[in-house]
Scaffold this motif. Structure first.
Motif, PDB file in Angstrom:
ATOM      1  N   VAL A  48       0.926  -1.129   0.113  1.00 20.07           N
ATOM      2  CA  VAL A  48       0.247   0.029   0.108  1.00 20.07           C
ATOM      3  C   VAL A  48       0.924   1.280  -0.017  1.00 20.07           C
ATOM      4  O   VAL A  48       1.755   1.351   1.109  1.00 20.07           O
ATOM      5  CB  VAL A  48      -0.910   0.048   1.253  1.00 20.07           C
ATOM      6  N   ASP A  49       0.812   1.940  -1.223  1.00 22.55           N
ATOM      7  CA  ASP A  49       1.575   3.162  -1.190  1.00 22.55           C
ATOM      8  C   ASP A  49       0.793   4.473  -1.057  1.00 22.55           C
ATOM      9  O   ASP A  49      -0.189   4.376  -1.785  1.00 22.55           O
ATOM     10  CB  ASP A  49       2.293   3.020  -2.555  1.00 22.55           C
ATOM     11  N   LEU A  50       1.092   5.500  -0.392  1.00 22.03           N
ATOM     12  CA  LEU A  50       0.650   6.589  -0.182  1.00 22.03           C
ATOM     13  C   LEU A  50       1.124   7.707  -1.420  1.00 22.03           C
ATOM     14  O   LEU A  50       2.330   7.970  -1.248  1.00 22.03           O
ATOM     15  CB  LEU A  50       0.619   7.127   1.146  1.00 22.03           C
ATOM     16  N   CYS A  51       0.379   8.200  -2.057  1.00 22.27           N
ATOM     17  CA  CYS A  51       0.932   9.105  -2.956  1.00 22.27           C
ATOM     18  C   CYS A  51       0.173  10.743  -2.721  1.00 22.27           C
ATOM     19  O   CYS A  51      -0.908  10.704  -2.398  1.00 22.27           O
ATOM     20  CB  CYS A  51       0.598   8.698  -4.497  1.00 22.27           C
ATOM     21  N   VAL A  52       1.028  11.633  -3.009  1.00 21.00           N
ATOM     22  CA  VAL A  52       0.495  12.904  -2.879  1.00 21.00           C
ATOM     23  C   VAL A  52       0.390  13.383  -4.139  1.00 21.00           C
ATOM     24  O   VAL A  52       0.106  14.694  -4.334  1.00 21.00           O
ATOM     25  CB  VAL A  52       1.422  13.913  -1.776  1.00 21.00           C
ATOM     26  N   SER A  53       0.568  12.904  -5.343  1.00 18.79           N
ATOM     27  CA  SER A  53       0.254  13.262  -6.616  1.00 18.79           C
ATOM     28  C   SER A  53      -0.216  12.021  -7.328  1.00 18.79           C
ATOM     29  O   SER A  53      -0.337  11.127  -7.008  1.00 18.79           O
ATOM     30  CB  SER A  53       1.512  13.832  -7.423  1.00 18.79           C
ATOM     31  N   ASP A  54      -0.955  12.418  -8.569  1.00 16.28           N
ATOM     32  CA  ASP A  54      -1.631  11.436  -9.225  1.00 16.28           C
ATOM     33  C   ASP A  54      -0.767  10.472  -9.684  1.00 16.28           C
ATOM     34  O   ASP A  54       0.162  10.876 -10.541  1.00 16.28           O
ATOM     35  CB  ASP A  54      -2.372  12.175 -10.433  1.00 16.28           C
ATOM     36  N   PRO A  55      -0.811   8.947  -9.035  1.00 13.88           N
ATOM     37  CA  PRO A  55       0.058   8.095  -9.828  1.00 13.88           C
ATOM     38  C   PRO A  55      -0.083   7.644 -11.341  1.00 13.88           C
ATOM     39  O   PRO A  55       0.597   6.960 -11.898  1.00 13.88           O
ATOM     40  CB  PRO A  55      -0.132   6.780  -8.816  1.00 13.88           C
ATOM     41  N   GLY A  56      -1.152   8.137 -11.906  1.00 13.86           N
ATOM     42  CA  GLY A  56      -1.190   7.962 -13.383  1.00 13.86           C
ATOM     43  C   GLY A  56      -1.862   6.742 -13.739  1.00 13.86           C
ATOM     44  O   GLY A  56      -1.920   6.188 -14.738  1.00 13.86           O
ATOM     45  N   HIS A  57      -2.723   6.003 -12.909  1.00 15.88           N
ATOM     46  CA  HIS A  57      -3.242   4.939 -12.945  1.00 15.88           C
ATOM     47  C   HIS A  57      -4.925   5.239 -12.783  1.00 15.88           C
ATOM     48  O   HIS A  57      -5.490   6.224 -12.348  1.00 15.88           O
ATOM     49  CB  HIS A  57      -3.375   3.680 -12.202  1.00 15.88           C
ATOM     50  N   GLU A  58      -5.849   4.427 -13.650  1.00 15.55           N
ATOM     51  CA  GLU A  58      -7.274   4.517 -13.221  1.00 15.55           C
ATOM     52  C   GLU A  58      -7.570   4.454 -11.918  1.00 15.55           C
ATOM     53  O   GLU A  58      -7.280   3.485 -11.256  1.00 15.55           O
ATOM     54  CB  GLU A  58      -7.931   3.553 -14.270  1.00 15.55           C
TER      55      GLU A  58
END
Length: 228
Positions: free
Chosen positions: A156-166
């Protein structure tokens, strides 16, 4: 605590307080007991703490035999450190029952909430393959409003920007709504029914939110469920 040389008492409460009652120290220990091992990882759990002060507190805890630090910079609890787990849990349960943050106060931080939430996702309750969850906190500042959880297998990764997946599921709410739900002070089901938490996306992921989005460890320890 510049110049502080101790309480001058042999009482075990006093001796423990000399180590644990320093500003930020209980929160640093909380992060360590929650599984954080790297400096940056620990700091993400206490973002308002300065990095030099965090380094100092970790040195102090190491000197007192609460943690060890490897040559690779990995912090691990010693036996004395692990013995603090019920102490930290008891502090949290006491705070959950007797202290409540003001609804419009400054305590509701989206980053702190999401950092803790990413530790409590039941990946087995999600569909196989990749799952992307987007959180929209409408009461947060623009730079803290959107967060993504990217889940692949057990990771489980937390992203602060859109990871680019649907995105599989969008959760639209407020920190001041989801925060109390997370720590067990309010229930999730009524919040969804009222529209305080709105879900858009895959129906199977939406319907299983009560399974994959576990509550905080403290809420679980106090016996709270999503429906209470």
């Amino acid at each position: 605590m510049a110049g502080f040389s101790g309480y001058g008492q042999f009482c075990p409460v006093a001796k423990a307080s000399e180590i644990l009652a320093k500003r930020w120290t209980p929160l640093v220990v909380r992060e360590l007991t929650s599984g954080s091992t790297g400096f940056n990882e620990i700091h993400r759990g206490v973002p308002l703490m300065s990095r030099p002060l965090l380094a100092q507190r970790l040195r102090e805890l190491a000197e007192e035999g609460v943690v060890t630090r490897s040559a690779a910079g990995v912090y691990e609890l010693t036996d004395a450190g692990h013995a603090l787990e019920p102490v930290i849990r008891a502090m949290g349960l006491w705070g959950q029952r007797w202290v409540e943050s003001e609804a419009n106060g400054p305590d509701w931080d989206a980053g702190v909430l999401m950092w803790d939430m990413r530790r409590r996702i039941d990946t087995d309750a999600l569909p196989s393959g990749r799952t992307v969850l987007q959180f929209d906190f409408q009461d947060a500042p623009d730079e803290m409003r959107w967060w993504w959880l990217l889940i692949e297998g057990q990771n489980v990764d937390l992203c602060v920007s859109d990871p680019g997946h649907e995105v599989d599921l969008y959760l639209i709410t407020q920190v001041r709504i989801l925060g109390p739900i997370w720590i067990g002070q309010r229930a999730l089901a009524p919040a969804i029914e009222r529209g305080d938490v709105r879900l858009h996306g895959r129906v199977d992921v939406s319907r299983s939110i009560h399974q994959w989005m576990m509550l905080s460890a403290l809420a679980e320890a106090s016996g709270v469920t999503h429906d209470q």
